[in-house]
Design a protein around this motif. Structure first.
Motif, PDB file in Angstrom:
ATOM      1  N   ASP A 180       0.827  -1.213   0.000  1.00 38.39           N
ATOM      2  CA  ASP A 180       0.000   0.000   0.000  1.00 38.39           C
ATOM      3  C   ASP A 180       0.856   1.256   0.000  1.00 38.39           C
ATOM      4  OD1 ASP A 180      -2.326  -1.481   0.001  1.00 38.39           O
ATOM      5  OD2 ASP A 180      -2.573  -1.417   2.182  1.00 38.39           O
ATOM      6  N   LEU A 181       1.940   1.220   0.756  1.00 41.61           N
ATOM      7  CA  LEU A 181       2.846   2.378   0.799  1.00 41.61           C
ATOM      8  C   LEU A 181       3.503   2.610  -0.573  1.00 41.61           C
ATOM      9  CD1 LEU A 181       4.575   1.829   4.281  1.00 41.61           C
ATOM     10  CD2 LEU A 181       2.761   3.465   3.705  1.00 41.61           C
ATOM     11  N   ILE A 182       3.894   1.522  -1.233  1.00 39.86           N
ATOM     12  CA  ILE A 182       4.490   1.638  -2.583  1.00 39.86           C
ATOM     13  C   ILE A 182       3.467   2.186  -3.561  1.00 39.86           C
ATOM     14  CG2 ILE A 182       5.461   0.322  -4.503  1.00 39.86           C
ATOM     15  CD1 ILE A 182       6.620  -1.627  -2.414  1.00 39.86           C
ATOM     16  N   GLN A 183       2.200   1.692  -3.430  1.00 44.99           N
ATOM     17  CA  GLN A 183       1.132   2.153  -4.310  1.00 44.99           C
ATOM     18  C   GLN A 183       0.865   3.643  -4.116  1.00 44.99           C
ATOM     19  OE1 GLN A 183      -0.345   0.369  -6.651  1.00 44.99           O
ATOM     20  NE2 GLN A 183      -1.823   1.924  -7.289  1.00 44.99           N
ATOM     21  N   ALA A 184       0.918   4.097  -2.855  1.00 45.35           N
ATOM     22  CA  ALA A 184       0.685   5.521  -2.560  1.00 45.35           C
ATOM     23  C   ALA A 184       1.778   6.393  -3.162  1.00 45.35           C
ATOM     24  CB  ALA A 184       0.626   5.730  -1.041  1.00 45.35           C
ATOM     25  N   GLU A 185       3.018   5.932  -3.093  1.00 52.83           N
ATOM     26  CA  GLU A 185       4.125   6.683  -3.689  1.00 52.83           C
ATOM     27  C   GLU A 185       3.984   6.756  -5.198  1.00 52.83           C
ATOM     28  OE1 GLU A 185       6.595   8.406  -2.383  1.00 52.83           O
ATOM     29  OE2 GLU A 185       5.809   8.038  -0.349  1.00 52.83           O
ATOM     30  N   GLN A 186       3.532   5.696  -5.824  1.00 53.97           N
ATOM     31  CA  GLN A 186       3.351   5.681  -7.274  1.00 53.97           C
ATOM     32  C   GLN A 186       2.231   6.618  -7.709  1.00 53.97           C
ATOM     33  OE1 GLN A 186       2.742   1.528  -8.133  1.00 53.97           O
ATOM     34  NE2 GLN A 186       4.955   1.071  -8.252  1.00 53.97           N
ATOM     35  N   LEU A 187       1.162   6.712  -6.862  1.00 54.94           N
ATOM     36  CA  LEU A 187       0.064   7.625  -7.187  1.00 54.94           C
ATOM     37  C   LEU A 187       0.525   9.076  -7.162  1.00 54.94           C
ATOM     38  CD1 LEU A 187      -2.986   6.034  -5.299  1.00 54.94           C
ATOM     39  CD2 LEU A 187      -2.704   6.297  -7.770  1.00 54.94           C
ATOM     40  N   LYS A 188       1.420   9.364  -6.234  1.00 55.88           N
ATOM     41  CA  LYS A 188       1.943  10.726  -6.166  1.00 55.88           C
ATOM     42  C   LYS A 188       2.689  11.095  -7.442  1.00 55.88           C
ATOM     43  CE  LYS A 188       2.438  10.896  -1.119  1.00 55.88           C
ATOM     44  NZ  LYS A 188       3.386  11.015   0.014  1.00 55.88           N
ATOM     45  N   LYS A 189       3.332  10.093  -8.026  1.00 57.90           N
ATOM     46  CA  LYS A 189       4.097  10.320  -9.252  1.00 57.90           C
ATOM     47  C   LYS A 189       3.214  10.199 -10.496  1.00 57.90           C
ATOM     48  CE  LYS A 189       8.320   8.461  -7.194  1.00 57.90           C
ATOM     49  NZ  LYS A 189       9.361   7.384  -7.280  1.00 57.90           N
ATOM     50  N   GLY A 190       1.951   9.788 -10.293  1.00 54.29           N
ATOM     51  CA  GLY A 190       1.035   9.639 -11.414  1.00 54.29           C
ATOM     52  C   GLY A 190       1.150   8.316 -12.123  1.00 54.29           C
TER      53      GLY A 190
END
Length: 260
Positions: free
Chosen positions: A76-86
């Motif tokens: 989930d943390l990795i997914q959240a970081e990826q969302l920030k980058k689009g």
């Protein structure tokens, strides 16, 4: 030499006469069943048990691998970081995260109430109820008349001709409680014996010198007490010791677990 031989003869003759007298004495043979209800709750842990539990928890933590919840939280943390980058998956982000699940579970835990170990029967000291002292072993006793006095004793009965002691014990359970009350007797051999001599008046009436009580141990499984049995108790170890005759309890305690 002859004098010594004569004394030996007299002693031998006396011993034979005393031995024949003892073997000619008649005893009532009685089967009694110690019916025990096992605890339904674990007793409070001792200090030693608590320390050992903490040690086992520490060892388990040191040797354990990551749980599914921990792995999911990292994803989930990795997914959240990826969302920030689009670059993340929006559909995956809309699903419940591991942290959401943790927060919801913690709220549900706050609303959960643990049932009390002290029941209403404990508060009222209802000794006829099985819903008391749930962390203790309880033993069934019932009031019975012995001679001219009433005593609380285990369910018991005289052995009949043609029966062995175990068969007599089975019959005692059936005649005392009926068919709805279930007890599992462990073993065909008695686990204890207690004997006592009758007083003079009762000895003549019974034509026996006394009674030998053979104890069998059984576990209560299910069922209700016969309504015809009005005076009975389910007692823990301390209550049992205070209620029963000293000699009777001493024999009984030899095969019961000491909970102190």
């Amino acid at each position: 030499m002859l004098r010594n031989s004569f004394q030996v003869f007299r002693l031998t003759k006396t011993s034979i006469r005393e031995s024949s007298t003892l073997t000619s004495q008649k005893w009532d043979l009685i089967s009694a069943v110690c019916i025990e209800r096992r605890p339904t709750l674990a007793p409070p842990s001792t200090g030693l048990q608590e320390n050992f539990k903490k040690y086992l928890d520490k060892v388990e933590l040191e040797r354990s691998h990551k749980s599914n919840h921990e792995i999911r939280h990292e994803q989930d943390l990795i997914q959240a970081e990826q969302l920030k980058k689009g670059d993340g998956d929006v559909d995956m982000a809309l699903k419940q995260t591991a942290q959401d699940f943790f927060d919801a579970s913690r709220e549900e835990l706050k609303r959960f109430k643990v049932a009390e170990k002290i029941t209403e029967c404990d508060k009222k000291n209802n000794v006829k109820s099985l819903n008391r002292k749930l962390d203790k072993h309880l033993v069934f006793v019932m009031k019975q008349k012995i001679g001219n006095k009433d005593h609380y004793l285990l369910p018991q009965g005289l052995r009949k001709d043609g029966e062995n002691m175990r068969q007599a014990a089975d019959r005692v359970i059936k005649e005392t409680f009926g068919g709805d009350f279930k007890v599992q007797i462990h073993g065909n051999a008695p686990c204890g014996v207690y004997k006592y001599k009758y007083p003079g008046n009762l000895k003549e009436k019974q034509s026996c010198v006394g009674a030998k009580i053979f104890f069998y141990f059984g576990r209560y499984t299910n069922g209700n007490i016969n309504k015809q049995i009005s005076d009975y108790k389910w007692l823990d170890r301390n209550e049992l010791k205070n209620e029963l005759h000293n000699g009777y309890y001493e024999r009984l305690s030899q095969f019961l677990i000491d909970e102190n």
